[in-house]
Design a protein around this motif. Sequence first.
Motif, PDB file in Angstrom:
ATOM      1  N   SER A 154      54.551  44.687  32.413  1.00  0.00           N
ATOM      2  CA  SER A 154      53.426  45.714  33.320  1.00  0.00           C
ATOM      3  C   SER A 154      51.957  45.395  32.514  1.00  0.00           C
ATOM      4  CB  SER A 154      54.081  46.373  33.934  1.00  0.00           C
ATOM      5  OG  SER A 154      53.596  47.269  32.758  1.00  0.00           O
ATOM      6  N   LEU A 155      52.171  45.623  31.232  1.00  0.00           N
ATOM      7  CA  LEU A 155      50.810  45.845  30.460  1.00  0.00           C
ATOM      8  C   LEU A 155      49.890  44.495  30.556  1.00  0.00           C
ATOM      9  CD1 LEU A 155      52.419  48.242  27.584  1.00  0.00           C
ATOM     10  CD2 LEU A 155      50.571  48.802  28.907  1.00  0.00           C
ATOM     11  N   GLN A 156      50.609  43.603  30.269  1.00  0.00           N
ATOM     12  CA  GLN A 156      49.947  42.251  29.892  1.00  0.00           C
ATOM     13  C   GLN A 156      49.370  42.067  31.177  1.00  0.00           C
ATOM     14  OE1 GLN A 156      53.763  39.638  29.215  1.00  0.00           O
ATOM     15  NE2 GLN A 156      52.491  39.662  26.810  1.00  0.00           N
ATOM     16  N   GLN A 157      49.963  42.090  32.399  1.00  0.00           N
ATOM     17  CA  GLN A 157      48.894  42.121  33.468  1.00  0.00           C
ATOM     18  C   GLN A 157      48.072  42.636  33.463  1.00  0.00           C
ATOM     19  OE1 GLN A 157      51.802  42.991  36.368  1.00  0.00           O
ATOM     20  NE2 GLN A 157      52.568  40.579  36.337  1.00  0.00           N
ATOM     21  N   GLU A 158      47.404  44.347  33.213  1.00  0.00           N
ATOM     22  CA  GLU A 158      46.728  45.083  33.023  1.00  0.00           C
ATOM     23  C   GLU A 158      45.797  44.424  31.558  1.00  0.00           C
ATOM     24  OE1 GLU A 158      47.265  49.477  32.141  1.00  0.00           O
ATOM     25  OE2 GLU A 158      49.301  49.774  33.934  1.00  0.00           O
ATOM     26  N   LEU A 159      46.219  44.067  31.073  1.00  0.00           N
ATOM     27  CA  LEU A 159      45.158  43.910  29.713  1.00  0.00           C
ATOM     28  C   LEU A 159      44.247  42.170  30.311  1.00  0.00           C
ATOM     29  CD1 LEU A 159      45.103  43.910  27.154  1.00  0.00           C
ATOM     30  CD2 LEU A 159      46.620  42.189  26.267  1.00  0.00           C
ATOM     31  N   ALA A 160      45.070  41.537  30.869  1.00  0.00           N
ATOM     32  CA  ALA A 160      44.210  40.654  31.535  1.00  0.00           C
ATOM     33  C   ALA A 160      42.995  41.133  32.125  1.00  0.00           C
ATOM     34  CB  ALA A 160      45.184  39.851  32.770  1.00  0.00           C
ATOM     35  N   TYR A 161      43.854  42.310  33.160  1.00  0.00           N
ATOM     36  CA  TYR A 161      42.522  42.882  33.856  1.00  0.00           C
ATOM     37  C   TYR A 161      41.063  42.916  33.469  1.00  0.00           C
ATOM     38  CZ  TYR A 161      40.412  46.759  37.227  1.00  0.00           C
ATOM     39  OH  TYR A 161      39.928  47.381  38.355  1.00  0.00           O
ATOM     40  N   PHE A 162      41.510  44.309  32.185  1.00  0.00           N
ATOM     41  CA  PHE A 162      41.248  45.016  31.412  1.00  0.00           C
ATOM     42  C   PHE A 162      39.697  44.398  30.397  1.00  0.00           C
ATOM     43  CE2 PHE A 162      43.642  48.980  32.377  1.00  0.00           C
ATOM     44  CZ  PHE A 162      43.030  49.607  33.603  1.00  0.00           C
ATOM     45  N   LYS A 163      40.571  43.064  30.236  1.00  0.00           N
ATOM     46  CA  LYS A 163      40.057  42.352  29.175  1.00  0.00           C
ATOM     47  C   LYS A 163      38.198  41.676  30.241  1.00  0.00           C
ATOM     48  CE  LYS A 163      42.217  39.904  25.261  1.00  0.00           C
ATOM     49  NZ  LYS A 163      43.480  39.265  25.495  1.00  0.00           N
ATOM     50  N   GLU A 164      38.545  41.738  31.215  1.00  0.00           N
ATOM     51  CA  GLU A 164      37.847  41.012  32.462  1.00  0.00           C
ATOM     52  C   GLU A 164      36.584  42.272  32.572  1.00  0.00           C
ATOM     53  OE1 GLU A 164      38.835  38.893  36.059  1.00  0.00           O
ATOM     54  OE2 GLU A 164      37.165  39.530  36.931  1.00  0.00           O
ATOM     55  N   ARG A 165      37.125  43.779  32.598  1.00  0.00           N
ATOM     56  CA  ARG A 165      36.402  44.307  32.834  1.00  0.00           C
ATOM     57  C   ARG A 165      35.495  45.430  31.630  1.00  0.00           C
ATOM     58  NH1 ARG A 165      35.767  46.536  37.657  1.00  0.00           N
ATOM     59  NH2 ARG A 165      35.595  49.454  36.078  1.00  0.00           N
ATOM     60  N   GLU A 166      35.731  45.021  30.306  1.00  0.00           N
ATOM     61  CA  GLU A 166      35.060  44.941  28.865  1.00  0.00           C
ATOM     62  C   GLU A 166      34.239  44.280  28.710  1.00  0.00           C
ATOM     63  OE1 GLU A 166      37.949  44.343  25.667  1.00  0.00           O
ATOM     64  OE2 GLU A 166      35.906  45.145  24.098  1.00  0.00           O
ATOM     65  N   ALA A 167      34.522  42.747  29.227  1.00  0.00           N
ATOM     66  CA  ALA A 167      33.510  41.846  28.956  1.00  0.00           C
ATOM     67  C   ALA A 167      32.521  42.237  30.551  1.00  0.00           C
ATOM     68  CB  ALA A 167      33.916  40.243  29.823  1.00  0.00           C
ATOM     69  N   LEU A 168      32.937  42.672  30.960  1.00  0.00           N
ATOM     70  CA  LEU A 168      31.172  43.042  31.969  1.00  0.00           C
ATOM     71  C   LEU A 168      31.002  44.176  31.691  1.00  0.00           C
ATOM     72  CD1 LEU A 168      30.435  42.539  34.898  1.00  0.00           C
ATOM     73  CD2 LEU A 168      31.904  44.487  35.457  1.00  0.00           C
ATOM     74  N   TYR A 169      31.291  45.741  30.952  1.00  0.00           N
ATOM     75  CA  TYR A 169      31.149  46.215  30.402  1.00  0.00           C
ATOM     76  C   TYR A 169      29.703  45.976  29.146  1.00  0.00           C
ATOM     77  CZ  TYR A 169      30.896  50.911  28.417  1.00  0.00           C
ATOM     78  OH  TYR A 169      30.202  52.693  28.129  1.00  0.00           O
ATOM     79  N   GLU A 170      30.242  45.468  28.357  1.00  0.00           N
ATOM     80  CA  GLU A 170      29.629  45.244  27.682  1.00  0.00           C
ATOM     81  C   GLU A 170      28.605  44.561  27.790  1.00  0.00           C
ATOM     82  OE1 GLU A 170      32.933  44.301  23.851  1.00  0.00           O
ATOM     83  OE2 GLU A 170      31.744  42.975  25.232  1.00  0.00           O
ATOM     84  N   ARG A 171      28.364  43.740  28.582  1.00  0.00           N
ATOM     85  CA  ARG A 171      27.067  43.031  29.512  1.00  0.00           C
ATOM     86  C   ARG A 171      26.108  43.888  29.841  1.00  0.00           C
ATOM     87  NH1 ARG A 171      30.152  38.563  31.660  1.00  0.00           N
ATOM     88  NH2 ARG A 171      30.330  39.568  33.770  1.00  0.00           N
ATOM     89  N   LEU A 172      26.859  45.456  30.834  1.00  0.00           N
ATOM     90  CA  LEU A 172      25.994  46.287  31.018  1.00  0.00           C
ATOM     91  C   LEU A 172      25.625  46.795  30.295  1.00  0.00           C
ATOM     92  CD1 LEU A 172      28.283  47.360  34.069  1.00  0.00           C
ATOM     93  CD2 LEU A 172      25.991  46.032  33.951  1.00  0.00           C
ATOM     94  N   GLU A 173      26.241  47.140  29.073  1.00  0.00           N
ATOM     95  CA  GLU A 173      25.524  47.860  27.881  1.00  0.00           C
ATOM     96  C   GLU A 173      24.624  47.669  27.586  1.00  0.00           C
ATOM     97  OE1 GLU A 173      27.939  50.520  24.540  1.00  0.00           O
ATOM     98  OE2 GLU A 173      28.567  48.515  24.971  1.00  0.00           O
ATOM     99  N   LYS A 174      24.605  45.814  26.904  1.00  0.00           N
ATOM    100  CA  LYS A 174      23.456  45.839  26.009  1.00  0.00           C
ATOM    101  C   LYS A 174      22.464  45.810  27.387  1.00  0.00           C
ATOM    102  CE  LYS A 174      26.535  42.279  23.738  1.00  0.00           C
ATOM    103  NZ  LYS A 174      26.346  40.680  23.344  1.00  0.00           N
TER     104      LYS A 174
END
Lengths: 270, 169
Positions: A75-95
Amino acid sequence: MSKKKAIVVILLIVLLAGSILAKKDPGKGFLGYLMSPLWRAESVLGEGLRDFLQKYLFLTSVKEENRLLKERILSLQQELAYFKEREALYERLEKIYKISERTKYPQVVAKIIYKGIDPYSEVMIIDKGSRDGIMPQMPILALAEGKGVGLVGQVVEVHRNWSKVILLTDPSFAVDVKVLRTQDRGIVRGKAEPLVSLEFLPLYSQAKEGDLVVTSGQDLLFPSGLLVGEIKKILKDPQGLFQRGEIQPYVDIYNLSYVVVLMKTPDLAM
Amino acid sequence: MSFSEFLFRFLPFFLTITFVKGVINFILPIWFIDIYLALALASIIQFKFNFFSIIALFFIGIMRSFDGYYPLLFFSLLYIFLFWLKEVGKKFLKQENIYFPYLFCLISIFIVLFFQLFIYFFRLNLYSITYNFLFWVFMKSLFWLAMTFLFTCLFLKTLRFIIDDHKDK
């Protein structure tokens, strides 16, 4: 009572009062320096025994735990894929918007060499002192197994090669916090028990059991966003003006071997 | 207590207790016992009022001060005060009475408990103190008192074995 004895008693009372009122203990650093080899030996043996007991005597539940962990990994592997995508989005927004200031403080890893036993205070001694740059009021953090980093306490006494730390659960510890989900602020205070008190939570707050509590940074002592614990209970304050609650500290503060000292001094002279 | 008793009997016993306590502390982090108070009270009962007994209590008190958030000399002075109290108490109570040491221990533990609770509530900054919390503190203190008393009796027997039994030989 003879005159001599009366003088001795008066002297004792004066010394007792002086020792309570005195802000500094001149010989404490030196005595701690003498005792530190014994404390180190105690910690090495104590931790060895604790690890032995945890590894070999509590193996009964390992098989079941293994099965549950395998399921959890899936279940965590599934969550990880989702959060990786979110993290990339967050980093872009942060910049782009600079929505969070990442203030990084230097850190020192310290070993716990002594744990005090006292039902009315919660202290421990670490093997780093003033020569390593430690100063009073610096925050102490530790790794919560598999969860992240959480607040453990605060440095109160610094000597040359050792320092005394009060834990989150100590009666004199207090930190300004906010509930992560609702952003409501409150004060966390220790009371020499495994759970700490959450006070001054606004009456309108929708905080509930299971919500995470983090430092707000408003007290200028602790940086914002440090994990403190999880709400276990929320009650209306007997005074009727606020809500209060009980918090389970995020870090298992009674089974720590190493801690991290955040080299952050108060932002303003207190 | 003579110098040789202090150096070859008391000090090794004290250091062993300190070491064992420190090791067990890493395995069982919460104890409702004051090992040092128990040892101090056993020493007060066992030893006569002289220089080396006071030094012994001084050492115990100093080690105790590292366990909490207390000034260095706080417990040393408190233990020496209790020692003096025993000397005064002897005049008012018949020492032949076998209950005297136990009565003295109980009174002393109550005195130390009073000081500790006073400091605890002085440091405690809770906005609202509930009856549940007070009840828990009361139960904790009661348990601490009972366990410390039991350990005092245990240390008293051990010290008698270490000091007196070897003295006869």
